[in-house]
Design an enzyme around this catalytic site. Structure first.
Site, mmCIF file in Angstrom:
data_model
loop_
_atom_site.group_PDB
_atom_site.id
_atom_site.type_symbol
_atom_site.label_atom_id
_atom_site.label_comp_id
_atom_site.label_asym_id
_atom_site.label_seq_id
_atom_site.Cartn_x
_atom_site.Cartn_y
_atom_site.Cartn_z
ATOM 1 N N ASP A 176 31.956 173.756 71.648
ATOM 2 C CA ASP A 176 32.919 172.556 71.139
ATOM 3 C C ASP A 176 32.825 171.502 72.127
ATOM 4 O O ASP A 176 34.000 170.853 72.524
ATOM 5 C CB ASP A 176 34.361 173.297 71.130
ATOM 6 C CG ASP A 176 34.554 174.449 70.176
ATOM 7 O OD1 ASP A 176 33.839 174.390 69.371
ATOM 8 O OD2 ASP A 176 35.310 175.376 70.374
ATOM 9 N N GLN A 234 26.906 176.456 69.455
ATOM 10 C CA GLN A 234 27.650 176.803 70.650
ATOM 11 C C GLN A 234 27.203 176.279 72.008
ATOM 12 O O GLN A 234 27.153 175.053 71.936
ATOM 13 C CB GLN A 234 27.160 178.571 70.788
ATOM 14 C CG GLN A 234 27.814 179.334 69.683
ATOM 15 C CD GLN A 234 27.181 179.189 68.381
ATOM 16 O OE1 GLN A 234 26.170 179.486 68.082
ATOM 17 N NE2 GLN A 234 27.777 178.799 67.121
ATOM 18 N N GLY A 238 31.701 175.114 64.564
ATOM 19 C CA GLY A 238 32.323 174.040 63.804
ATOM 20 C C GLY A 238 32.256 172.857 64.388
ATOM 21 O O GLY A 238 32.788 172.491 65.568
ATOM 22 N N HIS A 239 31.490 171.895 63.813
ATOM 23 C CA HIS A 239 31.072 170.844 64.304
ATOM 24 C C HIS A 239 31.956 169.549 63.651
ATOM 25 O O HIS A 239 31.598 169.275 62.547
ATOM 26 C CB HIS A 239 29.557 170.493 64.220
ATOM 27 C CG HIS A 239 28.744 171.473 65.070
ATOM 28 N ND1 HIS A 239 27.401 171.451 65.251
ATOM 29 C CD2 HIS A 239 29.310 172.354 66.093
ATOM 30 C CE1 HIS A 239 26.951 172.407 65.916
ATOM 31 N NE2 HIS A 239 28.041 173.029 66.471
#
Ligand code: GDP
Ligand code: IMO
Ligand code: MG
Length: 422
Positions: A13, A223, A40-41
């Protein structure tokens, strides 16, 4: 510079999606090489913010080719949901997104196993994203996984899914968890296969051909270095190598093909899920960073744990990945802090260390800080490096000096234009 690898340098993140998107106007092929829908980009273009889990972040430009590489664990239903949402907003990826025939599939029984294993861990739960990642890589390493190439043969696919579901049911029964319906999973897999099979191909050759043709290739890591299976805070890590080596194996290119390694780091640290986090701030400053930085998981919505920039961990990530350049994100979020703390060492067993410890030592590490004066005001309007507050430039110079890498990009907001190149 034809081949760039982009790696998260902390616990994920870091803003990889933003940086990939902001730099993909100059990219021909963007490749996801490891992880799966645990990623989750976030990509913000204009007023629209999108979270991409499997689709490479550079694909919002109309001419980029996207690749889901052999190292990815691919949830077919999730990918179709993402493709449909993108198509509905005018981003048709047909004919320019390719899936490696070697990528392993994540199926609903992997997610059920993920939940069951977390329950079994009790107090020691890892806090996974429950996207089935660990169990899918367990099948890959155990050599029972189903690969995307098998989407091309619906009859065989059905048989393989039913066989694997039965095997998982034996495990789930022994864990005292409810069982899965193998036939229903096979039905869904076959339905997804009808749409995805035309996208499956030998992407190893595609990427190597692109490199040979001097096309610009960007490998988008998922990640981050501290979640790497080998070099992260094991066992509180993900099940893939987020390290440069994992990215190369995950798209099938030789190390010498990489011209440039870009690491993405936040100007502070966050972590979602369990595990050691030496600079975590449980007080007011941590809460302010969470509020100002909107630090809630892009995949699970969980509040992210927040704390200060950790240069011991960052130096470790830079060194082990051979990072040439750092993109520093969320510098704007530090605004309003009276003091900006930067961790320069760990006190461990009465001594100060500057290397990132393995084993359980990182749990016991006490951070040693250097404090910089804070700054106020918005950075989102800053357009050149010299527009940034002097104290922030001092933090950056200190980071460069400690980590032995240049900060070549500073991000001051989620949008493309809020990007300062040096
Ligand atoms: P990723 O997984 O590394 O792509 O990062 P995430 O998308 O999960 O989380 C990063 C969050 O920070 C997203 O909501 C981004 O829109 C946002 N973001 C990225 N860069 C910046 C920045 O420089 N400043 C601010 N305020 N937000 C940013
Ligand atoms: P991106 O690509 C942040 C964390 C989970 C958990 C651990 C193991 O968006 O940076 P897993 O589901 O992989 O078995 O969970 O890893 N984790 C992430 N944290 N960003 C991510 O991806 C993550 N992917 C996994 O929270 O602690
Ligand atoms: Mg993320």
């Amino acid at each position: 510079m034809t081949v760039t690898a982009l790696i998260g340098l902390q616990w994920g993140d870091e803003g990889k999606g933003k940086i990939v998107d902001a730099t993909s106007d100059a990219v021909d092929v963007v490749v996801r090489a490891q992880g799966g829908a645990n990623a989750g980009h976030t990509v913000k273009v204009g007023e629209t913010s999108r979270v991409l889990h499997l689709v490479p972040s550079g694909m919002l430009y109309p001419d980029t080719t996207g690749v889901i590489g052999n190292g990815v664990v691919l949830d077919p239903a999730q990918l179709l949901t993402e493709l449909d949402a993108l198509a509905a907003s005018g981003h048709d990826l047909e004919g320019r997104l390719w899936i490696s025939d070697r990528a392993h599939l994540v199926l609903p029984y992997h997610k059920r196993m993920d939940e069951a294993l977390e329950l079994l861990r009790g107090q020691s739960a890892l806090g996974t994203t429950k996207r089935g990642i660990g169990p899918a890589y367990m099948d890959k390493a155990g050599r029972t996984g189903i690969r995307a190439g098998e989407l091309r043969d619906p009859g065989l696919l059905r048989a393989r899914v039913c066989e694997e579901a039965a095997s998982k049911n034996r495990l789930l029964a022994s864990l005292g968890t409810s069982l899965v319906d193998g036939e229903a999973i096979a039905d869904e897999a076959v339905a997804c296969a009808a749409r995805l099979a035309p996208m499956v191909r030998d992407t190893v050759t595609l990427v190597n051909d692109a490199i040979d043709a001097d096309q610009r290739v960007l490998i988008e890591g998922a990640q981050g270095a501290l979640l790497d299976l080998d070099l992260g805070t094991y066992p509180f890590v993900t099940s893939s190598n987020c390290h440069l080596g994992g990215l190369l194996a995950g798209c099938g290119i030789p190390p010498r093909a990489v011209d440039r390694v870009v690491g993405v780091a936040k100007a502070y640290c966050t972590r979602v899920g369990s595990g050691p986090f030496p600079t975590e701030d449980h007080g007011e400053a941590g809460q302010e960073l969470r509020d100002k930085g909107h630090e809630y998981g892009s995949t699970t919505g969980r509040p992210r744990r927040c704390g200060w920039l950790d240069l011991v961990a960052l130096r470790w990530a830079v060194r082990t990945n051979g990072v040439d350049e750092i993109s520093l994100t969320k510098a704007d979020v530090l605004s309003g802090q009276s003091v900006i703390r930067v961790c320069t060492g760990y006190r461990l067993n009465g001594e100060e260390t500057h290397t990132f410890p393995g084993g359980g030592d990182v749990e016991r590490a006490e951070p040693v800080y250097r404090d910089f004066p804070g700054f106020d005001g918005e950075l989102s309007e800053a357009r050149s490096y010299d527009d940034l507050p002097e104290t922030l430039r001092d933090v950056i110079a200190f980071t460069e000096d400690t980590c032995k890498a240049s900060v070549t990009l500073v991000s001051t907001g989620p949008e493309r234009a809020q990007t300062i190149r040096r």
